[in-house]
Design an enzyme around this catalytic site. Sequence first.
Site, PDB file in Angstrom:
ATOM      1  CG  ASP A   1      -2.046   0.529   0.947  1.00  0.00           C
ATOM      2  OD1 ASP A   1      -2.692   0.793  -0.175  1.00  0.00           O
ATOM      3  OD2 ASP A   1      -2.731   1.315   1.984  1.00  0.00           O
TER       4      ASP A   1
ATOM      5  CG  ASP B   1       0.698   4.908  -6.541  1.00  0.00           C
ATOM      6  OD1 ASP B   1      -0.639   4.931  -6.844  1.00  0.00           O
ATOM      7  OD2 ASP B   1       1.226   3.758  -6.442  1.00  0.00           O
TER       8      ASP B   1
ATOM      9  CD  GLU C   1      -5.295   6.036  -1.911  1.00  0.00           C
ATOM     10  OE1 GLU C   1      -4.581   5.155  -2.179  1.00  0.00           O
ATOM     11  OE2 GLU C   1      -6.442   6.110  -2.431  1.00  0.00           O
ATOM     12  CD  GLU C   2      -0.604   8.012  -4.098  1.00  0.00           C
ATOM     13  OE1 GLU C   2       0.439   7.662  -3.429  1.00  0.00           O
ATOM     14  OE2 GLU C   2      -1.527   7.326  -4.437  1.00  0.00           O
TER      15      GLU C   2
ATOM     16  CG  ASP D   1      -6.615   6.107  -5.503  1.00  0.00           C
ATOM     17  OD1 ASP D   1      -5.393   6.562  -5.801  1.00  0.00           O
ATOM     18  OD2 ASP D   1      -6.993   5.559  -5.139  1.00  0.00           O
TER      19      ASP D   1
ATOM     20  CG  LEU E   1      -2.070   4.579 -11.326  1.00  0.00           C
ATOM     21  CD1 LEU E   1      -2.941   4.944 -12.512  1.00  0.00           C
ATOM     22  CD2 LEU E   1      -0.721   4.405 -11.640  1.00  0.00           C
ATOM     23  CG  ASP E   2      -7.978   1.919  -7.416  1.00  0.00           C
ATOM     24  OD1 ASP E   2      -7.962   1.749  -5.973  1.00  0.00           O
ATOM     25  OD2 ASP E   2      -8.533   1.369  -8.136  1.00  0.00           O
TER      26      ASP E   2
ATOM     27  CD  GLU F   1      -9.635   4.241  -2.371  1.00  0.00           C
ATOM     28  OE1 GLU F   1      -8.490   3.360  -3.102  1.00  0.00           O
ATOM     29  OE2 GLU F   1      -9.717   3.707  -1.250  1.00  0.00           O
TER      30      GLU F   1
END
Length: 399
Positions: free
Chosen positions: A125, A131, A154-155, A173, A175-176, A336
């Site tokens: 994770d 990412d 998210e990063e 997000d 690059l999920d 997300e």
Amino acid sequence: MQSSTAQFLFYSTSTFPRNPTYFPLQNLVFCKNLCYRQRMASLKSSPVKSQLNSGGSSDSSGGEDNFKTLIDFIGKDGENVGDDMVILISHLQYACKRIAAVVSSPFNSVLGKKGFDGSSMGDRDAPKPLDIVSNEIILSSLRSSGKAAVMASEEDDVPVWITDDGPFVVVTDPLDGSRNIDASIPTGTIFGIYNRLEKLDHLPIQEKAQLNSLQSGGRLIAAGYVLYSSATILCVSFGSGTHAFTLDHTTGDFVLTHPRIKIPARGQIYSVNDARYFDWPDGLRKYIDTVRQGKGKFPKKYSARYICSLVADFHRTLMYGGVTMNPRDHLRLVYEANPLSFLVEQAGGRGSDGKVKILSFQPVKLHQRLPLFLGSSEDMEELESYGDVQQKINPGYEV
């Protein structure tokens, strides 16, 4: 090393697309021995359009929607979302085209599983180089737009304040599913858009950035995802239905292919990592046992389909119905759960944590996690009727 590698990847796609492939032949126009296809939006009033439509197409209801680009769709002759939003979406779609190019590049694929120094990325994770590159691409596009006040990703540990007069807040997000990229498994970008809270403008930058990013999902004004797979598909809603656009590599346009998506009221597919079956609560195990035996409210046996890429699993569910889920406290509410719940509800489905509607939650932390269940309205109602469906334990396997 990290910055130089990221910089190389970031600028390597600046001329996207470099060498487009031209197809299909029936849509081509020849002019002075140059093979090209006109920009689809321009075909609306062109005599070429009538020639193309007379070529034996069986779709008599195609009309202008067949040639409607994303920007056409949201402009004054379409959804009319406003000039500021059109500019923002234009920059976001460009960012996602660049990410699509990076993800599919043979020169960058190794970075899906390697660190910038070439070492193995052990934490599944942890942020991967792709990412980080995707994050920088989106941030750069938002800066260029002049329409985003803040971006929360998210990063990043904290939101990035971009400009004082930007009317929008973007959460993303970038690059999920990137941990699976070395296996060419589909990946995606998720984003949500809020109005900037002007009443917070007097606060210090970091405080107002944080509070603007912690808005409830019920305040979203738009949300979307981009699926990077056999096709690149951008699915978006502005609060009046959910629509999907497919990237036409011959023109660089996202073209409307799935207007007014309606998720089936019931599907026949469930999507979950059922290798964790014995870690689940009794309610969830009973639900899965019941539907896959065809003993639920729908008298047919359900099939399991699980990619372990949230955007891909959700896209299939949106198209075919059923339910996709992660019963653990694992998926992030802000980046997300909220955007995808907004999309599924606009398509007639439901999103919950197994008990409570996702869009009713007030986030208290940027990286707050929770269980997530998304899908058809009747499937979700049946699932939630089993009560105990949230996995409260996380045994020894990594997250």
